[in-house]
Design a protein around this motif. Structure first.
Motif, short mmCIF file in Angstrom:
data_model
loop_
_atom_site.label_atom_id
_atom_site.label_comp_id
_atom_site.label_asym_id
_atom_site.label_seq_id
_atom_site.Cartn_x
_atom_site.Cartn_y
_atom_site.Cartn_z
N ILE A 121 0.85 -1.17 0.00
CA ILE A 121 0.00 0.00 0.00
C ILE A 121 0.90 1.23 0.00
O ILE A 121 1.79 1.37 0.84
N LEU A 122 0.68 2.10 -0.97
CA LEU A 122 1.52 3.27 -1.14
C LEU A 122 0.82 4.52 -0.62
O LEU A 122 -0.37 4.73 -0.85
N LYS A 123 1.60 5.36 0.08
CA LYS A 123 1.12 6.67 0.50
C LYS A 123 2.21 7.68 0.21
O LYS A 123 3.35 7.51 0.65
N ASP A 124 1.87 8.69 -0.60
CA ASP A 124 2.85 9.69 -1.03
C ASP A 124 4.05 9.02 -1.71
O ASP A 124 5.20 9.43 -1.53
N GLY A 125 3.77 7.95 -2.46
CA GLY A 125 4.81 7.27 -3.23
C GLY A 125 5.67 6.31 -2.45
O GLY A 125 6.57 5.68 -3.02
N GLU A 126 5.42 6.17 -1.15
CA GLU A 126 6.23 5.28 -0.32
C GLU A 126 5.38 4.13 0.20
O GLU A 126 4.18 4.29 0.48
N ASP A 155 -10.13 8.18 2.52
CA ASP A 155 -9.48 9.36 1.93
C ASP A 155 -8.92 9.11 0.53
O ASP A 155 -8.31 9.99 -0.07
N GLY A 156 -9.16 7.89 -0.02
CA GLY A 156 -8.78 7.61 -1.39
C GLY A 156 -7.36 7.12 -1.59
O GLY A 156 -6.94 6.84 -2.72
N THR A 157 -6.60 6.97 -0.50
CA THR A 157 -5.23 6.44 -0.62
C THR A 157 -5.27 4.99 -1.11
O THR A 157 -4.47 4.58 -1.95
#
Length: 258
Positions: free
Chosen positions: A183-188, A204-206
Motif C-alpha cells: 500500500i503506497l502513500k505519497d509514493g512510499e 481518503d482515497g489512498t
C-alpha cells in the motif's frame, strides 16, 4: 503447523519472478507449510474475447453465466493452475494443482444468483484434506472454483477464497501477492497498518481500485481465526528482505502493537 496462505492475483501471474519462486522454497526450508490460491482475470478475459462470449461486472464481480463459468473453470483450473504448478516444480517444490471443486475443498453457495449468476461465496473449506497434503510436504495450488450441495459450481473471488482458506487452516500469515510493493502513500510503501487505519485510507482515497477488495478480504480474515497479520506484497521480486522478514505492507489487528 506453521502455515502461510499465498494469494496470487491474475495481474501478477505472468510477472512472477525467479526470485519469487526461490523465496517460496526458502520459506519451506524455514519450516513453513504453504498453500497458494490464484486468480486469473486477465487470462479469463482474453479467452472470453477469443470465444466472443460477452461478460459484465457487477459491483466488481464478474457476472457468471453457465457459458462464462465453463470458460472460467477451463482457464483457472487448467491453463493458469498448471502453469503455476510447473513453475514451482522447476524449483524442486512438490506442488500439486487442485480445483476448489476437488473433494469439496471449497464448498460454496450463490451470493445473489439473480444479479451475479454462478458467483459464489465459500461456506466450508475441507481443511482436513489440505492439512493431509501439507503434512506430506506437498504444496497445494488451488483454483477458486467452489461447489454446492446440488453440485452446481461457482466462481469465487480469489481474495475471499484465500482468506477463507487461511481462516480454516489457522494460518500464521496470509499474503496477497500483487504487482505493486504494498500500500503506497505519497509514493512510499506503508510498512504497517492496523485495521482502523485501513478504513481511514479507503475513505481518503489512498487505497483505491483493485486494492480495496484485497484489503477488505484482509480485514475479514483478521476478524476471525488465528491470523495476526496479513501482508500485501510484490511478486516481481523476492518475498523476503535481506534479514529474512517478509516485505510489503503488513496489516495487523487494531489492538496489536507493532
Amino acid at each position: 503447523m506453521n502455515t502461510i496462505v499465498i494469494k496470487c492475483g491474475g495481474s501478477i501471474l505472468a510477472k512472477l519472478s525467479d526470485e519469487f519462486f526461490t523465496s517460496i522454497k526458502e520459506l519451506q526450508q524455514k519450516g513453513f507449510q504453504i498453500v497458494i490460491v490464484h486468480g486469473g482475470g486477465p487470462e479469463i478475459e482474453t479467452m472470453l474475447n477469443q470465444l466472443q462470449i460477452k461478460s459484465e461486472f457487477v459491483n466488481g464481480l464478474r457476472r457468471t453465466t453457465a457459458e462464462v463459468l465453463e470458460v472460467v473453470e477451463m482457464v483457472l483450473s487448467g491453463k493458469v493452475n498448471k502453469s503455476l504448478v510447473n513453475n514451482l516444480s522447476k524449483m524442486g517444490i512438490n506442488a500439486v494443482g487442485l480445483a476448489g471443486t476437488d473433494v469439496n475443498i471449497l464448498s460454496a453457495k450463490a451470493i445473489d444468483y439473480e444479479k451475479l449468476g454462478f458467483v459464489g461465496e465459500v461456506t466450508h473449506v475441507n481443511s482436513n484434506f489440505l492439512e493431509g497434503l501439507l503434512r506430506k510436504n506437498y504444496l497445494p495450488v488451488l483454483s477458486p472454483i467452489g461447489i454446492a450441495d446440488d453440485f452446481n459450481k461457482y466462481n469465487i473471488n480469489a481474495d475471499t477464497a484465500a482468506a477463507s482458506v487461511a481462516i480454516a487452516l489457522n494460518a500464521k500469515h496470509l499474503l496477497f501477492v500483487t504487482d505493486v510493493s504494498g500500500i503506497l502513500k505519497d509514493g512510499e510503501v506503508v510498512p504497517y497498518l492496523n485495521t482502523n487505519e485501513v478504513d481511514e485510507l479507503i475513505e481518503d482515497g489512498t487505497i483505491y481500485g483493485g486494492m480495496i477488495p484485497k484489503v477488505k478480504a484482509a480485514l475479514q480474515a483478521l476478524s476471525t481465526g488465528q491470523l495476526h497479520e496479513i501482508t500485501i506484497i510484490n511478486g516481481k521480486d523476492s518475498l523476503l528482505a535481506l534479514d529474512g522478514s517478509l516485505k510489503g505492507t503488513k496489516i495487523v489487528k487494531e489492538l496489536e502493537v507493532v
